[in-house]
Scaffold this active site. Structure first.
Site, short mmCIF file in Angstrom:
data_model
loop_
_atom_site.label_atom_id
_atom_site.label_comp_id
_atom_site.label_asym_id
_atom_site.label_seq_id
_atom_site.Cartn_x
_atom_site.Cartn_y
_atom_site.Cartn_z
N TYR A 237 -11.68 7.19 -12.85
CA TYR A 237 -11.87 5.78 -12.25
C TYR A 237 -12.17 4.96 -13.67
CZ TYR A 237 -13.76 3.57 -8.41
OH TYR A 237 -14.24 2.36 -7.55
N ARG B 185 -17.63 8.68 0.64
CA ARG B 185 -18.56 8.49 0.24
C ARG B 185 -19.59 8.33 1.59
NH1 ARG B 185 -15.49 2.94 -1.89
NH2 ARG B 185 -14.39 3.46 0.09
N ASP C 61 1.40 -1.09 -0.05
CA ASP C 61 0.21 0.35 0.28
C ASP C 61 0.92 1.22 -0.10
OD1 ASP C 61 -3.59 0.10 0.71
OD2 ASP C 61 -1.72 2.04 1.03
N ASN C 62 0.36 1.81 -0.70
CA ASN C 62 1.31 3.15 -0.40
C ASN C 62 0.31 4.57 0.05
OD1 ASN C 62 -1.43 4.59 -1.72
ND2 ASN C 62 -0.09 5.59 -3.81
N THR D 165 -5.12 6.52 0.48
CA THR D 165 -6.37 6.87 1.35
C THR D 165 -6.24 5.78 2.43
OG1 THR D 165 -7.65 4.90 -0.23
CG2 THR D 165 -7.59 7.96 -0.79
P1 NAD Z 1 -10.16 2.77 -0.24
O1 NAD Z 1 -9.54 3.77 -0.59
O2 NAD Z 1 -10.11 2.09 1.41
O3 NAD Z 1 -8.76 1.64 -0.37
C1 NAD Z 1 -7.65 1.36 -1.59
C2 NAD Z 1 -6.89 1.71 -0.98
O4 NAD Z 1 -5.37 1.20 -2.05
C3 NAD Z 1 -5.92 1.99 0.21
O5 NAD Z 1 -5.43 1.51 0.80
C4 NAD Z 1 -5.26 3.64 -1.11
O6 NAD Z 1 -3.37 3.54 0.29
C5 NAD Z 1 -4.73 2.20 -1.55
N1 NAD Z 1 -4.08 3.10 -3.21
C6 NAD Z 1 -4.22 3.41 -3.78
N2 NAD Z 1 -3.36 3.81 -4.69
C7 NAD Z 1 -2.71 2.81 -4.56
C8 NAD Z 1 -1.35 2.96 -4.99
N3 NAD Z 1 -0.72 3.47 -6.86
N4 NAD Z 1 -0.47 2.77 -5.06
C9 NAD Z 1 -0.41 1.42 -3.67
N5 NAD Z 1 -1.96 1.84 -2.94
C10 NAD Z 1 -3.09 1.95 -3.74
O7 NAD Z 1 -11.21 2.48 -0.76
P2 NAD Z 1 -11.52 0.50 -0.75
O8 NAD Z 1 -13.64 0.94 -0.50
O9 NAD Z 1 -11.45 -0.35 0.63
O10 NAD Z 1 -11.83 -0.23 -2.39
C11 NAD Z 1 -10.88 -1.25 -2.84
C12 NAD Z 1 -10.96 -1.78 -4.24
O11 NAD Z 1 -12.20 -1.93 -4.20
C13 NAD Z 1 -10.49 -0.35 -4.88
O12 NAD Z 1 -9.63 -1.25 -5.63
C14 NAD Z 1 -11.68 -0.18 -5.21
O13 NAD Z 1 -12.15 0.81 -6.76
C15 NAD Z 1 -12.63 -1.65 -5.36
N6 NAD Z 1 -14.38 -0.91 -5.31
C16 NAD Z 1 -14.96 -0.59 -4.48
C17 NAD Z 1 -15.92 -0.17 -4.05
C18 NAD Z 1 -16.95 0.26 -2.79
O14 NAD Z 1 -18.09 0.05 -2.29
N7 NAD Z 1 -16.44 0.22 -1.73
C19 NAD Z 1 -16.83 -0.22 -5.50
C20 NAD Z 1 -16.32 -0.66 -6.09
C21 NAD Z 1 -15.38 -1.17 -6.12
N1 UDP Z 2 -23.37 11.84 -1.91
C1 UDP Z 2 -24.27 12.42 -0.97
N2 UDP Z 2 -23.99 13.18 0.27
C2 UDP Z 2 -22.85 12.66 0.30
C3 UDP Z 2 -22.43 11.89 -0.71
C4 UDP Z 2 -22.54 11.81 -1.79
O1 UDP Z 2 -25.88 12.90 -1.36
O2 UDP Z 2 -21.82 13.43 1.68
C5 UDP Z 2 -24.21 10.66 -3.03
C6 UDP Z 2 -23.90 11.20 -4.42
O3 UDP Z 2 -24.49 11.88 -5.22
C7 UDP Z 2 -24.21 9.71 -5.19
C8 UDP Z 2 -24.59 8.32 -3.95
O4 UDP Z 2 -24.58 9.21 -2.55
O5 UDP Z 2 -25.70 9.69 -5.67
C9 UDP Z 2 -23.27 7.83 -3.24
O6 UDP Z 2 -21.83 8.19 -2.99
P1 UDP Z 2 -20.73 7.59 -2.98
O7 UDP Z 2 -19.37 8.74 -2.99
O8 UDP Z 2 -21.23 6.86 -1.74
O9 UDP Z 2 -20.71 6.78 -3.94
P2 UDP Z 2 -21.00 6.38 -5.86
O10 UDP Z 2 -21.83 5.47 -5.98
O11 UDP Z 2 -21.15 7.65 -6.66
O12 UDP Z 2 -19.40 6.08 -6.82
#
Ligand code: NAD
Ligand code: UDP
Length: 312
Positions: free
Chosen positions: A143, A184, A31-32, A35
């Site tokens: 993204y 989020r 991890d870097n 986030t």
């Molecule tokens: P998060 O931001 O909590 O975790 C992402 C992690 O990746 C963090 O620890 C961050 O420091 C690390 N990271 C980011 N850029 C990096 C890089 N260049 N090199 C090394 N580490 C890096 O988010 P999350 O919700 O835990 O998401 C994890 C994964 O799941 C992501 O790939 C995300 O796209 C995917 N995902 C999550 C959701 C969700 O709802 N949580 C939905 C769809 C996809």
């Molecule tokens: N949203 C909101 N208030 C907030 C954060 C998000 O109304 O403080 C809304 C956002 O516009 C979207 C939905 O909630 O319609 C989900 O947003 P999120 O950023 O969680 O994830 P997304 O599914 O959009 O990637």
């Protein structure tokens, strides 16, 4: 097995590391900390089966592992839009590097893709066969398109080099270990409600999302990683759909908050509706989520209460 988890200090990645260690595996978290946070993995640091590497996946790295869970990428719109060029590099270069590693050491590689590949969908609910409605030049594109290219790379390395791949499309997932400033909707609303601050609803709050608790997701992730002869992509999400306004009201109710709803501008390209069609996951993985929104929120709220207490 020796298993690499990229993004292992993030919200989902840290739960993944913990569960893999509990299953008896050797886990390498990469991890870097863009986030992610050491707080999420502090409890694993003394474990002999856990190693932490501070490394950015946009740079290559040599490791010998049996499996790779490639989860590194900021996932909150606020975070992935903070440095959009970096976000797309993380998805594209990061996935190329993990594919290169998987190819060299013959590891099985899972990509955490997203429901965002469907964009602002005009088919509802969204099955995996839907190709999506993504704006290629908008503020979410770094993204959405980054993950679409990552999926393409996975498929091409699989067809061309026989890399052993798995693609999951994760729908909105929430739970403990989301950052306080994650941005989020679930974390924002809980943190605002616990502080009796205004709840920031974007637009009129009529847009919908389908929220999945993190434990349900991980059950699906493990079933997918173990399944033979099925590469996906497969949707992993909870099909119960809510308006954002209904979510706000539920959070106020469950926290007993005095917060009021305030309506702010809807960000551009914000999808109007989103609901996973999980027929494929049911059929191939015998999986479906079991934790419904209210129960998941009840498990998540105490985590944020504690986090706010410690931050004070
Ligand atoms: P998060 O931001 O909590 O975790 C992402 C992690 O990746 C963090 O620890 C961050 O420091 C690390 N990271 C980011 N850029 C990096 C890089 N260049 N090199 C090394 N580490 C890096 O988010 P999350 O919700 O835990 O998401 C994890 C994964 O799941 C992501 O790939 C995300 O796209 C995917 N995902 C999550 C959701 C969700 O709802 N949580 C939905 C769809 C996809
Ligand atoms: N949203 C909101 N208030 C907030 C954060 C998000 O109304 O403080 C809304 C956002 O516009 C979207 C939905 O909630 O319609 C989900 O947003 P999120 O950023 O969680 O994830 P997304 O599914 O959009 O990637």
């Amino acid at each position: 097995m020796r298993i690499l988890v990229t993004g292992g200090a993030g919200f989902i990645g840290s739960h993944l590391c913990e569960k893999l260690i509990n299953q008896g595996h050797d886990v390498i978290c990469m991890d870097n900390f863009f986030t992610g946070s050491k707080d999420n993995i502090r409890h694993l640091m003394d474990n002999w089966n856990f190693e932490l590497i501070r490394h950015d996946v946009t740079q290559s790295y040599l490791l010998e592992v049996d499996q790779i869970y490639h989860f590194a990428c900021p996932a909150s719109p606020i975070h992935y839009q903070y440095n959009p060029v970096k976000t797309i590099k993380t998805s594209v270069l990061g996935t190329i590097h993990m594919l290169g590693m998987a190819k060299r050491v013959r590891a099985r590689l899972m990509l955490a893709s997203t429901s965002e590949v469907y964009g602002d969908p005009n088919i509802h609910p969204q099955p995996e066969t839907y190709w999506g409605n993504v704006n290629p030049i908008g503020i979410r594109s770094c993204y959405d398109e980054g993950k679409r290219v990552a999926e393409t790379l996975m498929m091409d390395y699989h067809r061309q080099n026989k890399v052993d791949i798995k693609i999951i499309r994760i729908f909105n997932t929430y739970g403990p270990r989301m950052a306080l400033n994650d941005g989020r909707v679930v974390s924002n609303f809980i943190v605002q409600a616990l502080q009796n601050k205004n709840i920031t609803v974007y637009g009129e709050g009529q847009q919908t999302r389908s929220f999945q608790y993190v434990d349900d997701l991980l059950n699906g992730v493990f079933k997918m990683m173990q399944k033979e002869a099925f590469i996906g992509p497969v949707n992993l999400g909870n099909p119960n759909e809510f308006t954002i306004r209904a979510l706000a009201e539920k959070v106020i109710d469950l926290t007993g908050s005095k917060s009021k709803l305030v309506y702010q501008d809807l960000p551009s390209d914000d999808p109007a509706q989103r609901q996973p069609d999980i027929a494929l996951a049911r059929q191939q993985l015998d999986w479906e989520p079991i934790i419904q929104l209210e129960d998941g929120l009840r498990k998540t709220i105490p985590y944020f209460e504690e986090k706010l207490r410690r931050n004070m």
